[in-house]
Scaffold this active site. Sequence first.
Site, PDB file in Angstrom:
ATOM      1  N   SER A 180       0.878  -1.177   0.000  1.00  0.00           N
ATOM      2  CA  SER A 180       0.000   0.000   0.000  1.00  0.00           C
ATOM      3  C   SER A 180       0.913   1.224   0.000  1.00  0.00           C
ATOM      4  CB  SER A 180      -0.838  -0.026   1.283  1.00  0.00           C
ATOM      5  OG  SER A 180      -1.438   1.226   1.511  1.00  0.00           O
ATOM      6  N   TYR A 193      -1.589  -0.844  10.599  1.00  0.00           N
ATOM      7  CA  TYR A 193      -1.729  -1.177   9.173  1.00  0.00           C
ATOM      8  C   TYR A 193      -0.470  -0.762   8.409  1.00  0.00           C
ATOM      9  CZ  TYR A 193      -3.688  -1.199   4.404  1.00  0.00           C
ATOM     10  OH  TYR A 193      -3.910  -1.428   3.052  1.00  0.00           O
ATOM     11  N   LYS A 197       2.074  -3.111   6.225  1.00  0.00           N
ATOM     12  CA  LYS A 197       2.336  -2.944   4.789  1.00  0.00           C
ATOM     13  C   LYS A 197       3.819  -2.633   4.519  1.00  0.00           C
ATOM     14  CE  LYS A 197      -1.721  -3.976   3.290  1.00  0.00           C
ATOM     15  NZ  LYS A 197      -1.936  -5.158   2.448  1.00  0.00           N
TER      16      LYS A 197
HETATM   17  N1  LIG Z   1      -8.870  -0.545  -0.951  1.00  0.00           N
HETATM   18  C1  LIG Z   1      -7.829   0.274  -0.747  1.00  0.00           C
HETATM   19  O1  LIG Z   1      -7.961   1.501  -0.666  1.00  0.00           O
HETATM   20  C2  LIG Z   1      -6.440  -0.310  -0.621  1.00  0.00           C
HETATM   21  C3  LIG Z   1      -5.348   0.557  -0.613  1.00  0.00           C
HETATM   22  C4  LIG Z   1      -4.076   0.035  -0.466  1.00  0.00           C
HETATM   23  C5  LIG Z   1      -3.893  -1.333  -0.342  1.00  0.00           C
HETATM   24  N2  LIG Z   1      -4.974  -2.158  -0.349  1.00  0.00           N
HETATM   25  C6  LIG Z   1      -4.758  -3.591  -0.143  1.00  0.00           C
HETATM   26  O2  LIG Z   1      -5.371  -4.330  -1.183  1.00  0.00           O
HETATM   27  C7  LIG Z   1      -5.821  -5.586  -0.687  1.00  0.00           C
HETATM   28  C8  LIG Z   1      -7.273  -5.811  -1.072  1.00  0.00           C
HETATM   29  O3  LIG Z   1      -8.050  -4.755  -0.572  1.00  0.00           O
HETATM   30  P1  LIG Z   1      -9.575  -4.559  -0.962  1.00  0.00           P
HETATM   31  O4  LIG Z   1      -9.836  -3.106  -0.919  1.00  0.00           O
HETATM   32  O5  LIG Z   1      -9.910  -5.323  -2.174  1.00  0.00           O
HETATM   33  O6  LIG Z   1     -10.277  -5.236   0.310  1.00  0.00           O
HETATM   34  P2  LIG Z   1     -11.761  -5.812   0.441  1.00  0.00           P
HETATM   35  O7  LIG Z   1     -12.142  -5.672   1.875  1.00  0.00           O
HETATM   36  O8  LIG Z   1     -12.665  -5.218  -0.579  1.00  0.00           O
HETATM   37  O9  LIG Z   1     -11.585  -7.362   0.103  1.00  0.00           O
HETATM   38  C9  LIG Z   1     -10.744  -8.150   0.883  1.00  0.00           C
HETATM   39  C10 LIG Z   1     -11.135  -9.610   0.725  1.00  0.00           C
HETATM   40  O10 LIG Z   1     -10.229 -10.364   1.551  1.00  0.00           O
HETATM   41  C11 LIG Z   1     -10.968 -11.322   2.283  1.00  0.00           C
HETATM   42  N3  LIG Z   1     -10.288 -11.673   3.523  1.00  0.00           N
HETATM   43  C12 LIG Z   1     -10.140 -10.907   4.629  1.00  0.00           C
HETATM   44  N4  LIG Z   1      -9.502 -11.594   5.585  1.00  0.00           N
HETATM   45  C13 LIG Z   1      -9.221 -12.816   5.072  1.00  0.00           C
HETATM   46  C14 LIG Z   1      -8.586 -13.969   5.583  1.00  0.00           C
HETATM   47  N5  LIG Z   1      -8.123 -14.015   6.842  1.00  0.00           N
HETATM   48  N6  LIG Z   1      -8.446 -15.040   4.775  1.00  0.00           N
HETATM   49  C15 LIG Z   1      -8.939 -15.020   3.507  1.00  0.00           C
HETATM   50  N7  LIG Z   1      -9.573 -13.957   2.978  1.00  0.00           N
HETATM   51  C16 LIG Z   1      -9.702 -12.873   3.753  1.00  0.00           C
HETATM   52  C17 LIG Z   1     -12.315 -10.648   2.563  1.00  0.00           C
HETATM   53  O11 LIG Z   1     -13.323 -11.594   2.865  1.00  0.00           O
HETATM   54  C18 LIG Z   1     -12.546  -9.907   1.251  1.00  0.00           C
HETATM   55  O12 LIG Z   1     -13.254 -10.698   0.320  1.00  0.00           O
HETATM   56  C19 LIG Z   1      -5.573  -5.558   0.816  1.00  0.00           C
HETATM   57  O13 LIG Z   1      -4.355  -6.223   1.112  1.00  0.00           O
HETATM   58  C20 LIG Z   1      -5.434  -4.087   1.122  1.00  0.00           C
HETATM   59  O14 LIG Z   1      -4.638  -3.839   2.272  1.00  0.00           O
HETATM   60  C21 LIG Z   1      -6.242  -1.682  -0.502  1.00  0.00           C
END
Ligand SMILES: NC(=O)c1ccc[n+]([C@@H]2O[C@H](COP(=O)([O-])OP(=O)(O)OC[C@H]3O[C@@H](n4cnc5c(N)ncnc54)[C@H](O)[C@@H]3O)[C@@H](O)[C@H]2O)c1
Length: 304
Positions: A180, A193, A197
Amino acid sequence: MFLKVYSITILLLDVLSLVVKVIFAVLESVYQTIAGVAEKSVANEIVLITGTGHGIGKELAHQYASLGAIVVCWDINQEENDKTVHELRKIGAKAYGYKCDVSDRDAVLTLARKVKEEVGEVSILVNNAGIMPCHPLLQHNPQEIRKIYEINVFAHFWMLEAFLPSMIQNNHGHIVALSSMAGVMGIPNLVPYCGSKYAVRGLMESLSEELREDARQIDIKFTTIFPFIVDTGLCKKPRTRFPFLLSFVPAQTAASAIITAQRRNYSEVSIPRGLLYLNNILKLFPLRASQHMKDFFDSGVDSD
Ligand SMILES: NC(=O)c1ccc[n+]([C@@H]2O[C@H](COP(=O)([O-])OP(=O)(O)OC[C@H]3O[C@@H](n4cnc5c(N)ncnc54)[C@H](O)[C@@H]3O)[C@@H](O)[C@H]2O)c1
């Protein structure tokens, strides 16, 4: 005397070789920036993505499937994951769904064996699942902090333990990890967090270096992704002063950027693209100056 001359000559040749290699690497990078890099095919590769029930993971599953990859979907949320797999199969894609809590090492290792039997050897692993509780440090409870590290960091180790050995054995594989922009700069309300990351960035960079130095000449690729804010709902209260410069990216756009980075073997990519460069420039300034610039941009996340 002879030995001294000899070692100075060797050192000079080493320096000369270094200069030539560095110049070549810079020219190659400039050329690739201008001319672009060919995207490798992912057709028939077995791509395992964690967190495919929602957000970026779900989009990745769709886009990899549309490129002809065989997609293995893991999520803790069986219902949502089944929906993803059902959607993919409906359009004729080869997709397999499994319920898994990726922070549970035993579950990961057992399921990995099942996937090998039922689907085959995973050649592209996308460690995407993550959580992002958002409040000031002293409002996080210990259970929450542990959970952030178990899912956002330890799970990467269990997934690597499960899938890296066969990639090394086949000398073919690609690991993609979701860090991230919170993994390159400290952001208020995201202290645990951010730490998690930063850890993802550290583990990806060091593992890539470790394999680069391995005498077996292992050709596994590593791609670390640094999104700013993706519009999935993970980040409950995002804030940006200049949306035209720092916009919230749709999950489709983020997934497409991730797949392009993987197919071009890029090692690090931010979403939007220029942010890593901007952050590197900010770091050249004295701390106070870069803090003034951060205050001016006034972008981040408010507490849940
Ligand atoms: N959305 C953002 O703004 C953003 C920004 C930077 C980084 N990220 C990173 O991108 C990745 C995906 O984010 P997103 O926005 O799609 O999240 P999201 O919440 O939309 O989806 C995450 C998915 O992961 C699953 N999950 C959570 N815990 C789990 C576990 N223990 N085992 C298996 N599955 C699990 C959830 O059920 C969900 O389906 C994450 O690592 C997040 O930190 C997201």
